[in-house]
Design a protein around this motif. Structure first.
Motif, PDB file in Angstrom:
ATOM      1  N   SER A  96       0.755  -1.173  -0.067  1.00 41.18           N
ATOM      2  CA  SER A  96       0.080   0.078  -0.072  1.00 41.18           C
ATOM      3  C   SER A  96       0.894   1.182  -0.125  1.00 41.18           C
ATOM      4  N   ARG A  97       0.017   2.334   0.099  1.00 38.91           N
ATOM      5  CA  ARG A  97       1.031   3.597  -0.071  1.00 38.91           C
ATOM      6  C   ARG A  97       1.676   4.149   1.297  1.00 38.91           C
ATOM      7  N   LEU A  98       1.372   3.115   2.421  1.00 36.04           N
ATOM      8  CA  LEU A  98       2.029   3.505   3.879  1.00 36.04           C
ATOM      9  C   LEU A  98       3.592   2.984   3.705  1.00 36.04           C
ATOM     10  N   SER A  99       4.218   4.055   4.266  1.00 30.36           N
ATOM     11  CA  SER A  99       5.724   3.748   4.463  1.00 30.36           C
ATOM     12  C   SER A  99       5.900   2.886   5.648  1.00 30.36           C
ATOM     13  N   ARG A 100       6.993   2.216   5.651  1.00 34.98           N
ATOM     14  CA  ARG A 100       7.245   1.192   6.799  1.00 34.98           C
ATOM     15  C   ARG A 100       7.223   2.065   8.034  1.00 34.98           C
ATOM     16  N   THR A 101       7.774   3.049   8.146  1.00 33.46           N
ATOM     17  CA  THR A 101       7.948   3.956   9.470  1.00 33.46           C
ATOM     18  C   THR A 101       6.429   4.102   9.672  1.00 33.46           C
ATOM     19  N   GLN A 102       5.420   4.713   8.948  1.00 34.16           N
ATOM     20  CA  GLN A 102       4.100   4.804   9.008  1.00 34.16           C
ATOM     21  C   GLN A 102       3.435   3.384   9.650  1.00 34.16           C
ATOM     22  N   ALA A 162       5.893  -1.996  24.485  1.00 35.17           N
ATOM     23  CA  ALA A 162       5.371  -2.166  23.195  1.00 35.17           C
ATOM     24  C   ALA A 162       6.315  -2.443  22.192  1.00 35.17           C
ATOM     25  N   ALA A 163       7.351  -1.408  22.022  1.00 35.12           N
ATOM     26  CA  ALA A 163       8.493  -1.433  20.968  1.00 35.12           C
ATOM     27  C   ALA A 163       9.057  -2.704  21.039  1.00 35.12           C
ATOM     28  N   VAL A 164       9.420  -3.407  22.281  1.00 32.43           N
ATOM     29  CA  VAL A 164      10.104  -4.687  22.219  1.00 32.43           C
ATOM     30  C   VAL A 164       9.188  -5.812  21.737  1.00 32.43           C
ATOM     31  N   VAL A 165       7.731  -5.610  21.940  1.00 31.89           N
ATOM     32  CA  VAL A 165       7.059  -6.694  21.398  1.00 31.89           C
ATOM     33  C   VAL A 165       6.916  -6.550  19.987  1.00 31.89           C
ATOM     34  N   LEU A 166       7.062  -5.378  19.187  1.00 31.04           N
ATOM     35  CA  LEU A 166       7.105  -4.898  17.845  1.00 31.04           C
ATOM     36  C   LEU A 166       8.316  -5.702  17.448  1.00 31.04           C
ATOM     37  N   ILE A 167       9.558  -5.286  18.098  1.00 32.24           N
ATOM     38  CA  ILE A 167      10.836  -6.019  17.429  1.00 32.24           C
ATOM     39  C   ILE A 167      10.673  -7.449  17.391  1.00 32.24           C
ATOM     40  N   PHE A 175      11.936  -3.476  11.156  1.00 38.82           N
ATOM     41  CA  PHE A 175      10.768  -3.543  10.168  1.00 38.82           C
ATOM     42  C   PHE A 175      11.078  -2.964   8.600  1.00 38.82           C
ATOM     43  N   ARG A 176      12.260  -2.089   8.533  1.00 35.82           N
ATOM     44  CA  ARG A 176      12.884  -1.993   7.089  1.00 35.82           C
ATOM     45  C   ARG A 176      13.472  -2.762   6.470  1.00 35.82           C
ATOM     46  N   GLU A 180      14.309  -6.188   4.796  1.00 38.67           N
ATOM     47  CA  GLU A 180      13.577  -7.202   4.208  1.00 38.67           C
ATOM     48  C   GLU A 180      14.215  -8.463   4.506  1.00 38.67           C
ATOM     49  N   ARG A 181      15.478  -8.662   4.919  1.00 42.50           N
ATOM     50  CA  ARG A 181      15.935  -9.872   5.547  1.00 42.50           C
ATOM     51  C   ARG A 181      15.402 -10.520   6.775  1.00 42.50           C
ATOM     52  N   VAL A 182      14.770  -9.608   7.709  1.00 46.64           N
ATOM     53  CA  VAL A 182      14.147  -9.955   8.765  1.00 46.64           C
ATOM     54  C   VAL A 182      12.516 -10.083   8.351  1.00 46.64           C
ATOM     55  N   LEU A 183      11.874  -9.056   7.546  1.00 42.42           N
ATOM     56  CA  LEU A 183      10.523  -9.163   7.096  1.00 42.42           C
ATOM     57  C   LEU A 183      10.150 -10.395   6.230  1.00 42.42           C
ATOM     58  N   PHE A 184      11.011 -10.845   5.397  1.00 41.79           N
ATOM     59  CA  PHE A 184      10.712 -11.935   4.673  1.00 41.79           C
ATOM     60  C   PHE A 184      11.604 -13.067   4.939  1.00 41.79           C
ATOM     61  N   ARG A 185      12.018 -13.261   6.260  1.00 42.54           N
ATOM     62  CA  ARG A 185      12.821 -14.315   6.753  1.00 42.54           C
ATOM     63  C   ARG A 185      11.978 -15.683   6.582  1.00 42.54           C
ATOM     64  N   MET A 186      12.743 -16.362   5.699  1.00 38.07           N
ATOM     65  CA  MET A 186      11.992 -17.754   5.646  1.00 38.07           C
ATOM     66  C   MET A 186      12.265 -18.772   6.722  1.00 38.07           C
TER      67      MET A 186
END
Lengths: 256, 387
Positions: free
Chosen positions: B222-228, B286-291, B378-379, B381-387
């Protein structure tokens, strides 16, 4: 402006003892209003190429542009011009179809009123209007797939990128999806889809790019490729193209 | 910011429709705490009533014709028997037939007035403790009587003798001091646990769960940036964690009332300190849980990674609750323990402005650093698309 232009695109993923070349120097362009298919078996690198086009991942080298915007440096401009349908339906089960479409419309910058108008038009067109208040989790696979298409179209993008749009669907739902893709192209949308279904590619795509083990084996219209390489159908064309390029038929170790 | 708020709204809408989240953050604290404290209260009350009516069973070992021994055996406030053998009496005590054994030795044979009395009883057990206390009261009365008799033998009127000293204890804690102390011990622990229980499940669902269900690609395209996206999700986790904490606080207060306590001693100033110190703590968690959720491939994996964090919080919370650690001053910069100890000190009214600065400053910095780390992760890709 050319909707999609890909030049020497490469994507390497780190792996034990080196790296896996998921996409290995592919180049192609997609014209306006065209249905363009990335054709290849599982692990060929199709999904990786589409993820690069949508700005989800960055290329290791090479360049890809969408309506002139570089996917690596201007991902937000790129994403506002495309609708992406991933392999999974990618829907929120606790939202209703109405809420789903309104949410994505607002995210793409439409006003509340515009979003609601678009949501209503799409739900009516796809026969989902009576189900608009139900939770997505209670919809059938076919209804979800239709809603996923609606979600891609809600901000009226000129380009649609569809990753295996008929994978896992039964024959009726797949037929609906195929008809819808045809209608979208007729309505002037540019479609880039990935598939390992040769019949689907033959039926829908004006041009295809045959990909195997991350490399491009051939690009052209199904008829042109058949003429050039011989073979009774696109499946045979695929094998001949892979052979001609000297590529191995072994699996690409799960790289998609 | 509009997009962040849209995402926040969507996440919260999903949260209120998720039975598990509602159960954990709202129903559980509102039902469990009052029930827990109510049950504890009624059990304690019943035990206290039983102990108040306790008539201790005791054996008195000593000379049978000794006036103190005779006095004790005849006292209606205890069920006392005379035994000549101390060891036999102690054996009966160990078998649970008796609660107390008194060994009375008169000093008369040494030509001295008075007694040496030894009390045997199990002080590690409520009935034994109460029996010992009651026996001590009875003994005190008998000693008093013996003193009076001795004074009369010496020709002195006991009523005319001025006691050598008097003792008066004044409780300076004022009304509700005990409740305030109990609250100071328990509240930070319960609140931080509530933050994590609220943030854990929901946070894992909107991060690792999105990856697992494949909805993350939809959102990322979507148009949302990863920071958003991170900010929207962070605010949603924070909101659920704070809601869980607030409901838990209400549940805890209801529980204390069910226990029979009063929360009148909890001042508005103390409430302000609690809120002020809790906010950055909730932000950091909350930040730790997100990480963790962004790194994990599935919700189950995220929950497994969060268990050690929960254990750390339980350990720190219990250490503070039992008073094993009492950080103060500049020590309040210690992550987690510092703000929790500051909340304790805020409730008991001993927190200084400098200490607020230490605790608040360090936890705001920590929350900011963790949020920046969450965006960074979150930025990737190695973490976000970790297989």
């Amino acid at each position: 402006m050319i909707p999609v232009a890909v030049e020497e695109l490469k994507k390497h993923f780190p792996a034990k003892g080196g790296s896996v070349r998921a996409v290995d120097g592919i180049s192609f362009t997609v014209g306006s209003g065209e249905i363009f298919g990335l054709l290849g078996p599982n692990g060929a690198g199709k999904t990786t190429a589409l993820r690069i086009l949508t700005g989800l991942i960055a290329p290791s080298s090479g360049r890809a542009t969408v309506y002139g915007y570089d996917v690596a440096s201007r991902p937000e401009e790129v994403r506002s011009r495309l609708g992406f349908l991933a392999t999974e339906t990618g829907l929120y089960e606790r939202l209703s179809p109405w809420e789903t479409l309104c949410f994505f419309a607002r995210i793409f910058g439409l006003s509340t009123r515009e979003g609601e108008q678009r949501a209503e038009a799409l739900l009516r067109r796809l026969g989902l209007w009576p189900l608009r208040k139900r939770r997505v989790g209670t919809l059938s696979v076919g209804e979800r797939q239709k809603l996923s298409f609606a979600r891609c179209l809600v901000h009226d993008p000129p380009l649609l990128i569809l990753d295996e749009p008929t994978a896992g669907l039964d024959v009726f739902v797949a037929r609906t999806a195929v008809d819808l893709i045809g209608e979208l192209a007729t309505a002037g949308k540019t479609v880039v889809l990935s598939t390992h279904d040769m019949h689907l590619a033959e039926r829908l795509c004006r041009r295809v790019a045959i990909i195997h083990r991350g490399k491009l084996a051939a690009v052209g219209g199904p008829g042109e490729l058949q003429e050039e390489l011989g073979g009774e159908d696109l499946a045979e064309v695929f094998f001949r193209a892979v052979e001609r390029e000297g590529l191995s038929f072994e699996d690409a170790n799960g790289v998609r | 910011m509009r997009s962040v708020l849209l995402l926040l709204r969507k996440e919260l809408l999903q949260a209120v429709r998720d039975r598990r989240t509602v159960l954990l953050t709202v129903l559980f604290p509102l039902v469990f705490y009052p029930l827990l404290f109510g049950l504890m209260g009624s059990m304690v009350e019943r035990e206290q009533a039983q102990l108040a009516e306790l008539v201790p069973r005791l054996a008195v070992a000593g000379e049978s014709d000794d006036p103190l021994v005779r006095g004790l055996v005849g006292d209606p406030r205890v069920v006392a028997v005379h035994m000549t053998e101390r060891d036999h009496a102690l054996d009966r005590l160990h078998k649970g037939v008796l609660e107390v054994v008194l060994v009375v030795r008169s000093r008369e044979e040494r030509g001295v007035l008075g007694y040496d009395v030894t009390l045997y009883g199990d002080a590690g057990e409520p009935t034994g403790q109460a029996a010992l206390a009651r026996t001590r009261e009875v003994l005190q009365d008998h000693f008093q009587e013996l003193v009076w008799r001795r004074l009369e033998d010496l020709g002195v009127d006991p009523l005319e003798v001025e006691p050598p000293f008097t003792l008066r204890v004044v409780d300076t804690g004022g009304e509700g001091a005990v409740t305030r102390m109990l609250l100071a011990r328990m509240l930070p622990y319960f609140l931080v646990l509530s933050i994590l229980s609220g943030a854990m499940g929901f946070g894992a669902e909107i991060t690792a769960g999105e990856k697992e269900r494949g909805t993350i690609s939809t959102l990322l395209s979507s148009r949302l940036s990863r920071t958003q996206i991170v900010l929207g999700k962070f605010l949603a986790v924070l909101a659920v964690a704070l809601a869980s904490t607030l409901v838990s606080a209400v549940g805890l207060f209801l529980g204390i009332r069910a226990f029979g306590g009063e929360v009148a001693g909890f001042s508005p100033m103390a409430a302000l300190w609690v809120l002020l110190l809790l906010l950055p703590l909730a932000m950091a968690l909350a930040a730790v849980v997100l990480i963790v959720g962004s790194f994990a491939r599935t919700q189950k994996e995220a929950s497994a990674y969060l268990v050690p964090l929960l254990m750390i919080i339980v350990l720190v919370g219990i250490s503070l609750m039992i008073g094993a650690a009492e950080p103060r001053g500049v020590q309040l910069v210690i992550p987690l323990a510092g703000p929790l100890a500051a909340i304790q000190r805020g409730i008991t009214g001993v927190l200084t402005y400098a200490e607020v600065g230490w605790a608040l400053g360090s936890s705001v910095l920590l929350a900011g650093a963790l949020l920046a780390a969450a965006v960074r992760i979150f930025r990737s890709e190695r973490v976000l698309f970790r297989m």
